[in-house]
Motif scaffolding. Structure first.
Motif, PDB file in Angstrom:
ATOM      1  N   LEU A  19       0.854  -1.187   0.000  1.00 18.73           N
ATOM      2  CA  LEU A  19       0.000   0.000   0.000  1.00 18.73           C
ATOM      3  C   LEU A  19       0.891   1.237   0.000  1.00 18.73           C
ATOM      4  CD1 LEU A  19      -1.489  -2.317   1.912  1.00 18.73           C
ATOM      5  CD2 LEU A  19      -3.148  -0.508   2.228  1.00 18.73           C
ATOM      6  N   ARG A  20       0.699   2.116  -0.970  1.00 18.31           N
ATOM      7  CA  ARG A  20       1.407   3.394  -1.000  1.00 18.31           C
ATOM      8  C   ARG A  20       0.462   4.467  -0.448  1.00 18.31           C
ATOM      9  NH1 ARG A  20       5.425   2.513  -4.999  1.00 18.31           N
ATOM     10  NH2 ARG A  20       5.956   0.297  -4.717  1.00 18.31           N
ATOM     11  N   VAL A  21       1.028   5.407   0.313  1.00 13.43           N
ATOM     12  CA  VAL A  21       0.179   6.346   1.042  1.00 13.43           C
ATOM     13  C   VAL A  21       0.692   7.776   0.946  1.00 13.43           C
ATOM     14  CG1 VAL A  21      -0.422   4.542   2.714  1.00 13.43           C
ATOM     15  CG2 VAL A  21       1.452   6.121   3.227  1.00 13.43           C
ATOM     16  N   ASN A  22      -0.192   8.697   1.271  1.00 14.53           N
ATOM     17  CA  ASN A  22       0.171  10.081   1.579  1.00 14.53           C
ATOM     18  C   ASN A  22       0.168  10.222   3.093  1.00 14.53           C
ATOM     19  OD1 ASN A  22       0.453  11.194  -1.065  1.00 14.53           O
ATOM     20  ND2 ASN A  22      -1.780  11.331  -1.240  1.00 14.53           N
ATOM     21  N   LEU A  23       1.185  10.917   3.624  1.00 15.13           N
ATOM     22  CA  LEU A  23       1.285  11.115   5.060  1.00 15.13           C
ATOM     23  C   LEU A  23       1.041  12.579   5.408  1.00 15.13           C
ATOM     24  CD1 LEU A  23       4.405   8.969   6.058  1.00 15.13           C
ATOM     25  CD2 LEU A  23       1.987   8.329   6.086  1.00 15.13           C
ATOM     26  N   PRO A  24       0.610  12.838   6.634  1.00 14.16           N
ATOM     27  CA  PRO A  24       0.426  14.233   7.046  1.00 14.16           C
ATOM     28  C   PRO A  24       1.771  14.947   7.145  1.00 14.16           C
ATOM     29  CG  PRO A  24       0.190  12.758   8.915  1.00 14.16           C
ATOM     30  CD  PRO A  24       0.268  11.890   7.696  1.00 14.16           C
ATOM     31  N   GLN A  25       1.755  16.237   6.994  1.00 11.99           N
ATOM     32  CA  GLN A  25       2.978  17.023   7.117  1.00 11.99           C
ATOM     33  C   GLN A  25       3.562  16.828   8.510  1.00 11.99           C
ATOM     34  OE1 GLN A  25       2.392  21.153   6.249  1.00 11.99           O
ATOM     35  NE2 GLN A  25       4.573  21.585   6.077  1.00 11.99           N
ATOM     36  N   GLY A  26       4.873  16.608   8.555  1.00 14.63           N
ATOM     37  CA  GLY A  26       5.535  16.423   9.846  1.00 14.63           C
ATOM     38  C   GLY A  26       5.699  14.978  10.265  1.00 14.63           C
ATOM     39  N   ALA A  27       5.264  14.018   9.426  1.00 16.01           N
ATOM     40  CA  ALA A  27       5.460  12.600   9.742  1.00 16.01           C
ATOM     41  C   ALA A  27       6.959  12.286   9.788  1.00 16.01           C
ATOM     42  CB  ALA A  27       4.776  11.731   8.698  1.00 16.01           C
ATOM     43  N   THR A  28       7.383  11.507  10.762  1.00 15.96           N
ATOM     44  CA  THR A  28       8.816  11.300  10.985  1.00 15.96           C
ATOM     45  C   THR A  28       9.178   9.824  11.065  1.00 15.96           C
ATOM     46  OG1 THR A  28       8.589  11.320  13.400  1.00 15.96           O
ATOM     47  CG2 THR A  28       8.922  13.456  12.291  1.00 15.96           C
ATOM     48  N   LEU A  29      10.481   9.566  10.899  1.00 21.86           N
ATOM     49  CA  LEU A  29      10.998   8.208  11.085  1.00 21.86           C
ATOM     50  C   LEU A  29      10.814   7.761  12.538  1.00 21.86           C
ATOM     51  CD1 LEU A  29      14.278   8.390   8.990  1.00 21.86           C
ATOM     52  CD2 LEU A  29      12.304   6.940   8.509  1.00 21.86           C
ATOM     53  N   ALA A  30      10.886   8.690  13.457  1.00 22.14           N
ATOM     54  CA  ALA A  30      10.718   8.340  14.873  1.00 22.14           C
ATOM     55  C   ALA A  30       9.349   7.727  15.119  1.00 22.14           C
ATOM     56  CB  ALA A  30      10.917   9.584  15.741  1.00 22.14           C
ATOM     57  N   ALA A  31       8.325   8.255  14.451  1.00 21.35           N
ATOM     58  CA  ALA A  31       6.980   7.684  14.595  1.00 21.35           C
ATOM     59  C   ALA A  31       6.935   6.276  14.030  1.00 21.35           C
ATOM     60  CB  ALA A  31       5.969   8.577  13.892  1.00 21.35           C
ATOM     61  N   LEU A  32       7.626   6.051  12.905  1.00 17.63           N
ATOM     62  CA  LEU A  32       7.680   4.703  12.325  1.00 17.63           C
ATOM     63  C   LEU A  32       8.411   3.739  13.258  1.00 17.63           C
ATOM     64  CD1 LEU A  32       8.476   5.347   8.554  1.00 17.63           C
ATOM     65  CD2 LEU A  32       6.305   4.631   9.551  1.00 17.63           C
ATOM     66  N   ALA A  33       9.450   4.224  13.925  1.00 22.22           N
ATOM     67  CA  ALA A  33      10.216   3.369  14.830  1.00 22.22           C
ATOM     68  C   ALA A  33       9.346   2.856  15.976  1.00 22.22           C
ATOM     69  CB  ALA A  33      11.420   4.130  15.374  1.00 22.22           C
ATOM     70  N   ASP A  34       8.316   3.616  16.332  1.00 20.12           N
ATOM     71  CA  ASP A  34       7.429   3.202  17.422  1.00 20.12           C
ATOM     72  C   ASP A  34       6.650   1.935  17.082  1.00 20.12           C
ATOM     73  OD1 ASP A  34       8.258   5.334  18.929  1.00 20.12           O
ATOM     74  OD2 ASP A  34       6.526   6.608  18.453  1.00 20.12           O
ATOM     75  N   VAL A  35       6.506   1.645  15.775  1.00 23.51           N
ATOM     76  CA  VAL A  35       5.791   0.434  15.366  1.00 23.51           C
ATOM     77  C   VAL A  35       6.427  -0.803  15.972  1.00 23.51           C
ATOM     78  CG1 VAL A  35       5.233  -1.037  13.386  1.00 23.51           C
ATOM     79  CG2 VAL A  35       4.909   1.447  13.227  1.00 23.51           C
ATOM     80  N   HIS A  36       7.758  -0.795  16.064  1.00 29.04           N
ATOM     81  CA  HIS A  36       8.451  -2.011  16.514  1.00 29.04           C
ATOM     82  C   HIS A  36       8.095  -2.381  17.947  1.00 29.04           C
ATOM     83  CE1 HIS A  36      12.306  -4.568  16.800  1.00 29.04           C
ATOM     84  NE2 HIS A  36      11.389  -5.219  16.100  1.00 29.04           N
ATOM     85  N   MET A  37       7.777  -1.411  18.767  1.00 26.70           N
ATOM     86  CA  MET A  37       7.433  -1.723  20.156  1.00 26.70           C
ATOM     87  C   MET A  37       6.212  -2.629  20.229  1.00 26.70           C
ATOM     88  SD  MET A  37       8.143   1.833  22.234  1.00 26.70           S
ATOM     89  CE  MET A  37       6.999   2.812  21.260  1.00 26.70           C
ATOM     90  N   SER A  38       5.310  -2.503  19.242  1.00 26.44           N
ATOM     91  CA  SER A  38       4.077  -3.292  19.256  1.00 26.44           C
ATOM     92  C   SER A  38       4.235  -4.671  18.638  1.00 26.44           C
ATOM     93  CB  SER A  38       2.967  -2.532  18.508  1.00 26.44           C
ATOM     94  OG  SER A  38       2.721  -1.288  19.105  1.00 26.44           O
ATOM     95  N   ILE A  39       5.292  -4.874  17.841  1.00 21.06           N
ATOM     96  CA  ILE A  39       5.414  -6.140  17.103  1.00 21.06           C
ATOM     97  C   ILE A  39       6.736  -6.853  17.355  1.00 21.06           C
ATOM     98  CG2 ILE A  39       3.900  -5.271  15.278  1.00 21.06           C
ATOM     99  CD1 ILE A  39       6.381  -4.913  13.525  1.00 21.06           C
TER     100      ILE A  39
END
Length: 245
Positions: A19-39
């Motif tokens: 899935l390719r997406v548009n992200l809101p302005q200000g989206a960061t790699l740090a927010a993506l890194a938070d995914v790992h805590m859940s999985i």
């Protein structure tokens, strides 16, 4: 086209939902890194996803430069059979062989997507794709590719009676699902001298502009999956079905 059957020796080496997406302005790699805590318990292996760009300059002197930019993270299961990519341009989930059933593959993709969505808050989906990468091991000696494949390169007999290798790419509209099929086929290396291995890569994608709040995009993916099954069956012959049944 007929629907795909269930094969005990299915040739799928990798299945992908992308899935390719548009992200809101200000989206960061740090927010993506938070995914790992859940999985992390299911996907402990982590790597950075990079895009490498090169530039050449000409004039009095010729030069070249290269740069790399991190666009996300890849997380793999302990056995590295399942891989999720969380990126600043989208989300992808892959299952390597052995691939069992669409339902469990799809459901895990849904679970991971919801975690990605919560972490990064994409605003819309711009591209949906279902992809199946197959490896067909065709026995030698082989008289003709057409015995096993319904899509194949045809070489004029006055040019040659043999073929050492090929790569073929077809882009075919699929109006029934308002999508495009990118079909790649090639001879690929094998360590078994008794077969010739052929890549059959079925990548069916749909360009769109869908709000992430609309659950209809999973229905679209469902239709794309059904179509990829039909495409696979349309590409092979009964001789191939006997090999993988």
């Amino acid at each position: 086209m007929q629907a795909r059957r269930h094969y005990s020796r299915a040739p799928i080496t990798e299945a992908v939902i992308d899935l390719r997406v548009n992200l809101p302005q200000g989206a960061t790699l740090a927010a993506l890194a938070d995914v790992h805590m859940s999985i992390a318990a299911d996907y402990p292996n982590q790597e950075s996803l990079l895009v490498i760009q090169g530039e050449m300059s000409a004039g009095e002197s010729i030069g070249a430069t290269a740069s790399q930019t991190q666009i996300g993270f890849g997380y793999a299961s302990s056995d590295r059979k399942q891989i999720v990519q969380v990126r600043l341009d989208g989300f992808a989930f892959s299952r390597l062989a052995p691939y069992e059933h669409w339902e469990q593959f799809r459901d895990e993709a849904k679970r991971l997507w919801e975690i990605y969505q919560t972490a990064i808050h994409p605003t819309s989906i711009t591209r949906l794709a279902v992809r199946y990468i197959n490896r067909l091991d065709l026995p030698l000696p082989m008289k003709d590719f057409k015995d096993y494949l319904r899509v194949f390169p045809e070489v004029p007999p006055d040019l040659s009676e043999s073929l050492n290798g090929y790569f073929m790419q077809l882009q075919i509209p699929s109006p029934e699902v308002e999508a495009t099929l990118l079909l790649n086929q090639a001879i690929i290396p094998t360590s078994d001298d008794s077969v010739v291995s052929v890549l059959l890569d079925i990548d069916l994608f749909k360009l769109c502009d869908v709000s992430v709040e609309e659950m209809s995009f999973w229905n679209i993916l469902e239709r794309l999956h059904e179509k990829t099954d039909q495409i696979f069956e349309a590409c092979i012959t009964d001789e191939t079905r006997e090999l993988i049944k």
